[in-house]
Design a protein around this motif. Structure first.
Motif, PDB file in Angstrom:
ATOM      1  N   THR A 124       0.760  -1.071   0.070  1.00 25.52           N
ATOM      2  CA  THR A 124       0.028   0.093  -0.101  1.00 25.52           C
ATOM      3  C   THR A 124       0.914   1.339   0.090  1.00 25.52           C
ATOM      4  OG1 THR A 124      -1.787  -1.290   1.069  1.00 25.52           O
ATOM      5  CG2 THR A 124      -1.836   1.189   1.180  1.00 25.52           C
ATOM      6  N   THR A 125       1.931   1.151   0.745  1.00 24.11           N
ATOM      7  CA  THR A 125       2.756   2.313   0.922  1.00 24.11           C
ATOM      8  C   THR A 125       3.234   2.911  -0.595  1.00 24.11           C
ATOM      9  OG1 THR A 125       4.673   0.881   1.291  1.00 24.11           O
ATOM     10  CG2 THR A 125       3.672   2.210   2.956  1.00 24.11           C
ATOM     11  N   ARG A 126       3.461   1.781  -1.484  1.00 19.60           N
ATOM     12  CA  ARG A 126       4.138   2.206  -2.871  1.00 19.60           C
ATOM     13  C   ARG A 126       2.843   2.986  -3.661  1.00 19.60           C
ATOM     14  NH1 ARG A 126       6.041  -2.779  -6.409  1.00 19.60           N
ATOM     15  NH2 ARG A 126       7.493  -2.884  -4.325  1.00 19.60           N
ATOM     16  N   ILE A 127       1.610   2.407  -3.447  1.00 19.28           N
ATOM     17  CA  ILE A 127       0.487   2.889  -4.161  1.00 19.28           C
ATOM     18  C   ILE A 127       0.165   4.537  -3.651  1.00 19.28           C
ATOM     19  CG2 ILE A 127      -2.229   2.656  -4.486  1.00 19.28           C
ATOM     20  CD1 ILE A 127      -1.453  -0.321  -3.968  1.00 19.28           C
ATOM     21  N   LEU A 128       0.265   4.399  -2.310  1.00 25.57           N
ATOM     22  CA  LEU A 128      -0.172   5.945  -1.853  1.00 25.57           C
ATOM     23  C   LEU A 128       0.961   6.945  -1.901  1.00 25.57           C
ATOM     24  CD1 LEU A 128      -1.539   5.024   1.982  1.00 25.57           C
ATOM     25  CD2 LEU A 128      -2.543   5.663  -0.138  1.00 25.57           C
ATOM     26  N   LYS A 129       2.288   6.339  -2.031  1.00 26.67           N
ATOM     27  CA  LYS A 129       3.257   7.432  -2.494  1.00 26.67           C
ATOM     28  C   LYS A 129       3.323   7.725  -3.983  1.00 26.67           C
ATOM     29  CE  LYS A 129       6.508   6.440   1.320  1.00 26.67           C
ATOM     30  NZ  LYS A 129       7.826   5.532   1.554  1.00 26.67           N
ATOM     31  N   HIS A 130       2.715   7.043  -4.751  1.00 22.96           N
ATOM     32  CA  HIS A 130       2.629   7.428  -6.107  1.00 22.96           C
ATOM     33  C   HIS A 130       1.498   8.546  -6.153  1.00 22.96           C
ATOM     34  CE1 HIS A 130       1.833   6.946 -10.647  1.00 22.96           C
ATOM     35  NE2 HIS A 130       0.593   6.952 -10.281  1.00 22.96           N
ATOM     36  N   TRP A 131       0.674   8.742  -5.316  1.00 20.81           N
ATOM     37  CA  TRP A 131      -0.611   9.713  -5.316  1.00 20.81           C
ATOM     38  C   TRP A 131      -0.227  10.792  -4.573  1.00 20.81           C
ATOM     39  CZ3 TRP A 131      -4.620   9.496  -9.010  1.00 20.81           C
ATOM     40  CH2 TRP A 131      -4.681   8.365  -9.660  1.00 20.81           C
ATOM     41  N   PHE A 132       0.525  10.527  -3.481  1.00 22.90           N
ATOM     42  CA  PHE A 132       0.549  11.592  -2.091  1.00 22.90           C
ATOM     43  C   PHE A 132       1.901  11.722  -1.769  1.00 22.90           C
ATOM     44  CE2 PHE A 132      -3.916   9.351  -1.891  1.00 22.90           C
ATOM     45  CZ  PHE A 132      -4.609  10.108  -2.295  1.00 22.90           C
ATOM     46  N   GLN A 133       2.098  12.738  -0.886  1.00 25.68           N
ATOM     47  CA  GLN A 133       3.233  12.877  -0.286  1.00 25.68           C
ATOM     48  C   GLN A 133       3.123  13.536   1.233  1.00 25.68           C
ATOM     49  OE1 GLN A 133       4.769  16.134  -2.950  1.00 25.68           O
ATOM     50  NE2 GLN A 133       3.452  17.653  -1.906  1.00 25.68           N
ATOM     51  N   SER A 134       1.916  13.659   1.632  1.00 30.63           N
ATOM     52  CA  SER A 134       1.723  14.249   3.049  1.00 30.63           C
ATOM     53  C   SER A 134       1.259  13.198   4.102  1.00 30.63           C
ATOM     54  CB  SER A 134       0.683  15.390   2.902  1.00 30.63           C
ATOM     55  OG  SER A 134      -0.448  14.945   2.590  1.00 30.63           O
ATOM     56  N   GLU A 135       1.753  13.422   5.158  1.00 34.05           N
ATOM     57  CA  GLU A 135       1.057  12.747   6.504  1.00 34.05           C
ATOM     58  C   GLU A 135       0.330  14.077   7.132  1.00 34.05           C
ATOM     59  OE1 GLU A 135       1.532   9.813   6.823  1.00 34.05           O
ATOM     60  OE2 GLU A 135       3.569   9.017   6.248  1.00 34.05           O
ATOM     61  N   PRO A 136      -0.915  13.751   7.841  1.00 34.00           N
ATOM     62  CA  PRO A 136      -1.282  12.245   8.195  1.00 34.00           C
ATOM     63  C   PRO A 136      -2.172  11.572   7.175  1.00 34.00           C
ATOM     64  CG  PRO A 136      -2.579  14.027   9.226  1.00 34.00           C
ATOM     65  CD  PRO A 136      -1.594  14.554   8.637  1.00 34.00           C
ATOM     66  N   LEU A 137      -2.456  12.313   6.081  1.00 31.37           N
ATOM     67  CA  LEU A 137      -3.363  11.641   4.770  1.00 31.37           C
ATOM     68  C   LEU A 137      -2.842  10.225   4.503  1.00 31.37           C
ATOM     69  CD1 LEU A 137      -5.440  11.870   2.587  1.00 31.37           C
ATOM     70  CD2 LEU A 137      -3.764  12.854   1.324  1.00 31.37           C
ATOM     71  N   MET A 138      -1.413   9.873   4.086  1.00 27.71           N
ATOM     72  CA  MET A 138      -1.213   8.676   3.754  1.00 27.71           C
ATOM     73  C   MET A 138      -1.215   7.549   5.041  1.00 27.71           C
ATOM     74  SD  MET A 138       1.909   9.035   1.403  1.00 27.71           S
ATOM     75  CE  MET A 138       3.109   9.960   2.356  1.00 27.71           C
ATOM     76  N   ALA A 139      -1.117   7.920   6.471  1.00 29.70           N
ATOM     77  CA  ALA A 139      -1.359   6.922   7.434  1.00 29.70           C
ATOM     78  C   ALA A 139      -2.671   6.842   7.600  1.00 29.70           C
ATOM     79  CB  ALA A 139      -0.759   7.910   8.708  1.00 29.70           C
ATOM     80  N   THR A 140      -3.525   7.833   7.575  1.00 34.00           N
ATOM     81  CA  THR A 140      -5.157   7.599   7.586  1.00 34.00           C
ATOM     82  C   THR A 140      -5.598   6.425   6.459  1.00 34.00           C
ATOM     83  OG1 THR A 140      -5.353   9.619   8.469  1.00 34.00           O
ATOM     84  CG2 THR A 140      -7.402   8.716   7.644  1.00 34.00           C
ATOM     85  N   LEU A 141      -5.123   6.884   5.253  1.00 30.57           N
ATOM     86  CA  LEU A 141      -5.483   6.127   4.093  1.00 30.57           C
ATOM     87  C   LEU A 141      -5.020   4.582   4.079  1.00 30.57           C
ATOM     88  CD1 LEU A 141      -5.222   8.468   1.109  1.00 30.57           C
ATOM     89  CD2 LEU A 141      -7.312   7.701   2.444  1.00 30.57           C
ATOM     90  N   ALA A 142      -3.978   4.461   4.950  1.00 38.43           N
ATOM     91  CA  ALA A 142      -3.252   3.275   4.981  1.00 38.43           C
ATOM     92  C   ALA A 142      -3.880   2.207   6.096  1.00 38.43           C
ATOM     93  CB  ALA A 142      -1.688   3.559   5.338  1.00 38.43           C
ATOM     94  N   THR A 143      -4.440   2.797   6.803  1.00 46.71           N
ATOM     95  CA  THR A 143      -5.326   2.084   8.023  1.00 46.71           C
ATOM     96  C   THR A 143      -6.191   0.984   7.358  1.00 46.71           C
ATOM     97  OG1 THR A 143      -6.889   3.648   8.409  1.00 46.71           O
ATOM     98  CG2 THR A 143      -5.314   3.677   9.786  1.00 46.71           C
ATOM     99  N   ASP A 144      -6.884   1.412   6.323  1.00 44.57           N
ATOM    100  CA  ASP A 144      -7.876   0.270   5.563  1.00 44.57           C
ATOM    101  C   ASP A 144      -7.168  -0.806   4.835  1.00 44.57           C
ATOM    102  OD1 ASP A 144     -10.026   1.619   6.171  1.00 44.57           O
ATOM    103  OD2 ASP A 144     -10.194   2.935   4.425  1.00 44.57           O
ATOM    104  N   SER A 145      -5.712  -0.901   4.736  1.00 40.76           N
ATOM    105  CA  SER A 145      -4.973  -1.697   4.069  1.00 40.76           C
ATOM    106  C   SER A 145      -4.344  -2.712   5.146  1.00 40.76           C
ATOM    107  CB  SER A 145      -3.750  -1.286   3.365  1.00 40.76           C
ATOM    108  OG  SER A 145      -2.739  -0.595   4.175  1.00 40.76           O
TER     109      SER A 145
END
Length: 474
Positions: A124-145
């Motif tokens: 999931t981190t690879r997918i999220l880093k393709h789209w985003f660069q900021s926290e806590p957005l990536m951490a929040t979205l990553a919880t679903d994974s």
């Protein structure tokens, strides 16, 4: 018709930050609130990154397209590839229609096939880093994974777990979440009411001790612990695959099937704490206008310890060592913020889904003292975001993984009846030697989360099994 009422949550996700993570100047970036309002989402995400705010609707659109594409697979029995590779010509012809949903998914994905496969297989981190660069957005979205899974967002294949949690609908709204009035038991009670209206007889607290077979190996019914027998040519079992094995004679199943099912991973990182509170928590990042006012973020899943994705990995590493993490991943909901039937006026219930909580502790065991210590640690964490929470606690119930196993029959405490890893999905759930709902025993069907398409409040495994029975294919 049968009494089910669902309160739609909007907004749906709230990530408050501790004061030490607030900007030194101004008030921006204290929390992240997400929901169905695209304008609000952009405003909230822009606090952390303007580029991420522009990319977020594109990211959601991609997930929705892939969720729509995978939909046919979730509503149909997985094809049995053995009948194609080793079956007779008649078996192959009969099996061909079962590949139709797979073809539909392929056609729906079309030119995005490579991106779709990446989502299913990549961390999931690879997918999220393709789209985003900021926290806590990536951490929040990553919880679903990682929900319910002993993995991290860095684990290959965690992208599918992410997709699994965003493909649902409530009231026809894609990706929405809701609170059933009266609690989650209201869902099963409405289903039970519908079944009774169609002539079903439901017997509770009748623990099954064994599944009965006739002289030729077909299912013949079940026997309960009190010695009562119910005879039937069809049995649908929604217990975990491990429990299914325990209900059958040792030699009832082919060895390859038994071996595969016995190897299902039930490792669970989930702890639950249910709390009665005398009032709503007042978050420092978004103070309440009054003690009794339900703020928009009270209706959400509140993500705590989600300031940065690294916290998820740190909690995972501690749990692997049998240690309750210093900063566990916490998802807090307050369903009484929308459903007034759950608590007396002025009071509320707060439900905590906590990860990563080890089944076996490195030091000690899950006794009353350990549970109390765990609860106090969690309340102290909430206190850092919402001072006064601890003093509002009226009572609580702690359910670590062993209790989830003992009370609810969840082997290992696993809420999905086994890992949702790619090697245990579709035609490999629970075994490539026999994908659910079918088993090698004629008349015996699997209708729980251990069968395709897995866990979640969707009823799909049961619907697929029931449809197969009605078609006379059991």
């Amino acid at each position: 018709k049968h009494g089910l009422k669902v309160y739609l949550r909007n907004p749906s996700s709230y990530t408050p930050l501790q004061q030490e993570n607030w900007p030194k100047e101004g008030t921006k970036g204290r929390s992240l609130l997400l929901g169905m309002d695209e304008t609000l989402n952009k405003q909230q995400i822009a606090q952390f990154s303007a580029a991420d705010a522009e990319n977020f609707p594109k990211y959601e659109a991609m997930l929705n397209r892939f969720a729509d594409a995978i939909g046919p697979l979730l509503d149909s029995a997985a094809p049995d590839i053995r009948k194609i590779s080793a079956g007779s010509l008649l078996d192959k012809l009969r099996a061909l229609p079962s590949f139709k949903p797979l073809l539909q998914t392929g056609l729906s994905v079309g030119g995005e096939l490579s991106q779709f496969l990446q989502l299913l297989t990549a961390p999931t981190t690879r997918i999220l880093k393709h789209w985003f660069q900021s926290e806590p957005l990536m951490a929040t979205l990553a919880t679903d994974s990682v929900i319910g899974a002993m993995i991290t967002p860095d684990t290959p294949g965690s992208g599918y777990v992410l997709l699994h949690h965003v493909m649902a609908q409530v009231g026809g709204v894609r990706g929405a979440w809701g609170y059933p009035e009266g609690g989650m038991g209201a869902v099963s009670e409405a289903i039970a009411s519908s079944a009774r209206a169609s002539g079903a007889h439901i017997h509770t607290n009748q623990r099954v001790s064994s599944i009965l077979l006739d002289s030729v190996g077909r299912v013949a019914g079940v026997e309960t612990e009190d010695g009562s027998r119910v005879y039937s040519s069809t049995v649908l079992c929604n217990a975990t695959p491990a429990q299914l094995l325990s209900l059958l004679p040792e030699d009832a199943l082919p060895q390859d099937y038994r071996r595969d099912v016995a190897a299902v991973d039930y490792t669970s990182p989930v702890g639950k704490i249910n709390v009665a509170i005398s009032g709503l928590p007042n978050f420092l990042s978004d103070p309440s206008t009054s003690p009794s006012t339900v703020m928009p973020h009270h209706r959400c899943t509140v993500h705590l310890n989600c300031e940065h994705s690294s916290l998820i990995n740190e909690a995972y590493e501690q749990a692997k060592q049998g240690i309750i993490p210093d900063k566990p991943l916490i998802e807090m909901t307050i369903p009484s913020s929308l459903d007034p039937t759950l608590a007396p006026k002025g009071c509320h219930v707060a439900l905590f889904f906590v990860q990563y909580i080890p089944y076996t502790l490195k030091h000690g065991q899950w006794d009353d003292a350990t549970k109390e210590q765990f609860a106090k640690q969690l309340f102290e964490t909430v206190e850092q975001y919402a001072p006064g929470f601890s003093s509002s606690v009226l009572g609580y119930e702690v359910l670590p993984p062993p209790d989830l196993e003992r009370i609810f029959g969840l082997t290992g405490g696993n809420i999905f009846h086994g890992a949702m890893s790619l090697d245990r999905l579709f035609w490999s759930r629970p075994s490539p030697a026999g994908p659910g709902p079918f088993t090698p025993i004629p008349g015996l069907m699997m209708c729980g989360a251990g069968a395709h398409p897995g866990g979640g409040v969707m009823g799909a495994p049961g619907m697929i099994a029931a449809a197969a029975v009605l078609r006379g294919r059991n």
